[in-house]
Design an enzyme around this catalytic site. Structure first.
Site, PDB file in Angstrom:
ATOM      1  N   THR A  17      41.833  41.646  49.523  1.00  0.00           N
ATOM      2  CA  THR A  17      40.497  41.254  49.084  1.00  0.00           C
ATOM      3  C   THR A  17      40.576  40.423  47.808  1.00  0.00           C
ATOM      4  O   THR A  17      41.562  40.464  47.070  1.00  0.00           O
ATOM      5  CB  THR A  17      39.618  42.477  48.785  1.00  0.00           C
ATOM      6  OG1 THR A  17      40.052  43.083  47.550  1.00  0.00           O
ATOM      7  CG2 THR A  17      39.657  43.488  49.910  1.00  0.00           C
ATOM      8  N   ASP A  18      39.509  39.697  47.542  1.00  0.00           N
ATOM      9  CA  ASP A  18      39.373  39.074  46.233  1.00  0.00           C
ATOM     10  C   ASP A  18      39.184  40.181  45.201  1.00  0.00           C
ATOM     11  O   ASP A  18      38.947  41.342  45.535  1.00  0.00           O
ATOM     12  CB  ASP A  18      38.206  38.084  46.226  1.00  0.00           C
ATOM     13  CG  ASP A  18      38.455  36.916  45.292  1.00  0.00           C
ATOM     14  OD1 ASP A  18      39.144  37.106  44.269  1.00  0.00           O
ATOM     15  OD2 ASP A  18      37.952  35.815  45.565  1.00  0.00           O
ATOM     16  N   TRP A  19      39.267  39.827  43.929  1.00  0.00           N
ATOM     17  CA  TRP A  19      39.366  40.822  42.867  1.00  0.00           C
ATOM     18  C   TRP A  19      38.008  41.475  42.554  1.00  0.00           C
ATOM     19  O   TRP A  19      37.001  40.805  42.358  1.00  0.00           O
ATOM     20  CB  TRP A  19      39.917  40.164  41.605  1.00  0.00           C
ATOM     21  CG  TRP A  19      41.414  40.233  41.454  1.00  0.00           C
ATOM     22  CD1 TRP A  19      42.081  40.532  40.306  1.00  0.00           C
ATOM     23  CD2 TRP A  19      42.442  40.021  42.436  1.00  0.00           C
ATOM     24  NE1 TRP A  19      43.451  40.523  40.520  1.00  0.00           N
ATOM     25  CE2 TRP A  19      43.693  40.203  41.814  1.00  0.00           C
ATOM     26  CE3 TRP A  19      42.420  39.707  43.794  1.00  0.00           C
ATOM     27  CZ2 TRP A  19      44.911  40.084  42.482  1.00  0.00           C
ATOM     28  CZ3 TRP A  19      43.623  39.574  44.477  1.00  0.00           C
ATOM     29  CH2 TRP A  19      44.844  39.760  43.826  1.00  0.00           C
TER      30      TRP A  19
END
Length: 601
Positions: free
Chosen positions: A315-317
């Site tokens: 996932t993105d952060w």
């Protein structure tokens, strides 16, 4: 001299430590030895900071670590984490030394699973803690928009191969790039990290980029690539970025979803090892209106099943927990599922088909879900297999350390710096070159009397004769940046959004200079600037995508020829920008300059 040390311990070692065995066998042996807590730790990757001179920030009571959460040692020893995203810059030898120190910690744990160190881009000019670090000691090239402006796949592969070698020297084994979103919404703040608005060009560029970092297949000399942001960021509503709540919606008014997906097909063909879904929440589509990291139809249905991707999806952060960023508390980017608790968000990400959580350090939530019977341990094993497989394929178990003393000869070499300088010059895009009775304005003659703004006088003095006022000059050279609206908050201030047009006072100042003396205007196109008056008033107009003064002046004075072609359309007005469909390239009416425009001499 610091030398690489082998992980393999000899005949008494566990099978997973034996490099002579097939990777699949080593993975299964290690997986079978892992506790649930160790498996969960592998599924988290977050930011790590280094101390001065490559020291460990190792004391949770140290003021330097205040507000940063657990230290690297705590995350390795207590949370079983072995993936970290290096934030901030340092000399390459310091990064290498720090990398070796954290590897020592990891190899001292029960199973000795080595660290995978990742980074956002480090070979360009952008300095945004949320997206990229300015080159410090590394070779420096134009942003990827500049590589796209040159349009040379050979150059892109050579750049990526050079960056690969420099990453390897300091221990970075995972690139949190390339970013292959399409720049179809001119206001979006992340355009300078893309290859522009064109899907076909981006597809060619990304294939060369991935092969430069990974080789024709992933191996011990590779840097793995995490291609982002699936299935294509870029068409953000009103051009706002989904790092922030006001930018959470992603829109397709032109019904152009497939156009944005096309470059990711090319990335898959090139063998990208990892994919990152974006924060964006699709609205007014047949997709579930939740952020892509939570979206099972997109991650499992499209990426896994339809496109056949069996690599790592991270996932993105910051999708799960609210967290402090640079002294400010930012809400989790749980767009569309804000109502869910942290544990429920983790469950939804896992069910969507993701393997790893970026920017998080809460493996206890995964453990809790399995213990409660809400997620099967077999599902966790699927992700852990992928994560372990990459570590083995990269050779981290067998050669986890780097040679600190060798970095000086491998990173930021004269050859690498010169390659970057040439690429900066090649990417310069000549938009206008007025004719005079003596011929075109550019290239300028050596020794020309020049008045400069935004150019270091000592650098310009090596090309022309620098004078103090426009009235003394034959030509003025002015460097500008694409305008933007100031946004509240320190972190958000790095994301340049909003207007693309110069304010009245600044525009009047520039045009007044153009009226006094023939003026060469250079503009840094981090986004597609609105510059019709400047295009009319300037004697010559060039664009750059990350170039130092020297490489720019090499072009202006004819030592090198400009090769760049615009990687996106330049609109005529903000009204035209606001009328455009966010997912459609070159959707402006009566553009000042079209995609692909670029002169030379």
């Amino acid at each position: 001299m610091t030398t690489a040390r082998h992980r393999f311990r000899g005949p008494a070692a566990a099978p997973y430590e034996d490099p002579s065995l097939p990777v699949a066998e080593r993975v299964e042996d290690l997986l079978g030895r892992m506790t649930l807590e160790e498996k969960a730790g592998l599924m988290f990757q977050t930011i790590a900071m280094m101390g001065p001179d490559g020291a460990l920030l190792d004391d949770p009571e140290d003021p330097a670590t205040s507000g940063m959460g657990p230290t690297v040692r705590q995350m390795v020893d207590d949370l079983n984490m072995t993936h970290f995203n290096l934030l901030g810059g340092a000399a390459p030898a310091q990064i290498a030394a720090w990398h070796n120190r954290i590897q020592e910690i990891a190899l001292g744990t029960r199973l000795g699973i080595p660290i995978t160190l990742s980074t956002d881009p480090r070979h360009h000019f952008t300095d945004n803690p949320g997206t990229a670090a300015m080159a410090t000691g590394f070779s420096q090239f134009p942003e990827t928009c500049g590589l796209a402006a040159v349009g040379d796949e050979k150059l892109v592969r050579e750049f990526a191969d050079l960056a690969r070698r420099e990453y390897l020297a300091v221990g970075i084994r995972l690139a949190l790039h390339p970013q292959i979103d399409l720049a179809t919404e001119p206001r979006w703040s992340r355009i300078n990290g893309t290859f522009g608005e064109d899907g076909e060009l981006t597809g060619r560029m990304v294939a060369a980029y991935i092969r430069g970092f990974q080789g024709d297949e992933l191996g011990t000399e590779s840097v793995a690539t995490m291609t982002k942001h699936f299935p294509g960021g870029g068409p953000q509503k009103d051009g706002e970025d989904p790092h922030f709540p006001n930018g959470r919606e992603q829109v397709y008014p032109g019904d152009n979803f497939e156009y944005h997906l096309a470059p990711f097909r090319k990335a898959l063909e090139a063998g990208t090892s990892q994919m990152m879904p974006y924060y964006g929440m699709p609205v007014d589509t047949d997709m579930e209106p939740v952020g892509f990291g939570f979206n099972k139809g997109v991650v499992t249905g499209l990426l896994r099943e339809e496109l056949g991707f069996d690599g790592i999806v991270c996932t993105d952060w910051g999708l799960i927990c609210d967290a402090p960023i640079m002294g400010e508390v930012h809400v989790a980017r749980a767009w569309g599922v804000e109502h869910l608790g942290e544990s429920e968000r983790v469950q939804k990400v896992i069910e969507a088909g993701c393997d790893q959580f970026g920017g998080e350090d809460v493996p206890e939530l995964v453990v809790g879900l399995v213990r409660a019977g809400k997620v099967a341990e077999e599902r966790i094993d699927e992700s852990v297999r992928r994560l372990l497989r990459e570590k083995f394929v990269l050779g981290l178990f067998d050669e986890p350390f780097v040679d600190v003393d060798a970095t000086a000869a491998l990173v930021g070499t004269p050859e690498g710096l010169e390659a970057g300088r040439i690429a900066q010059s090649r990417s310069i895009t000549l938009l206008k070159n007025a004719e005079t009775p003596a011929g075109p304005v550019l290239p300028l003659a050596e020794g020309t009397r020049v008045y400069v703004e935004g150019v270091a006088a000592d650098v310009a003095d090596g090309y022309g004769t620098v004078v103090a006022t426009p009235e003394e000059a034959d030509v003025a050279i002015v460097r500008l940046r694409t305008p933007y609206d100031e946004r509240p908050g320190f972190f958000q201030s790095f994301f340049h959004s909003g207007t693309l047009a110069f304010g009245d006072a600044e525009l009047a100042r520039i045009l007044d200079l153009c009226a006094k003396v023939p003026t060469v205007v250079d503009i840094y196109l981090e986004r597609p600037a609105v510059i019709p008056e400047i295009a009319d008033g300037s004697a010559a107009l060039v664009a750059n995508y990350g170039a130092a003064d020297g490489p720019l002046l090499d072009v202006l004075f004819g030592r090198r020829a400009p090769e760049g072609k615009l990687p996106f359309q330049l609109p005529r007005s903000m009204a035209d920008v606001e009328r455009q469909r966010s997912d459609v390239p070159s959707d402006g009416q009566d553009a000042v300059f079209e995609f692909g425009h670029g002169l030379s001499y």
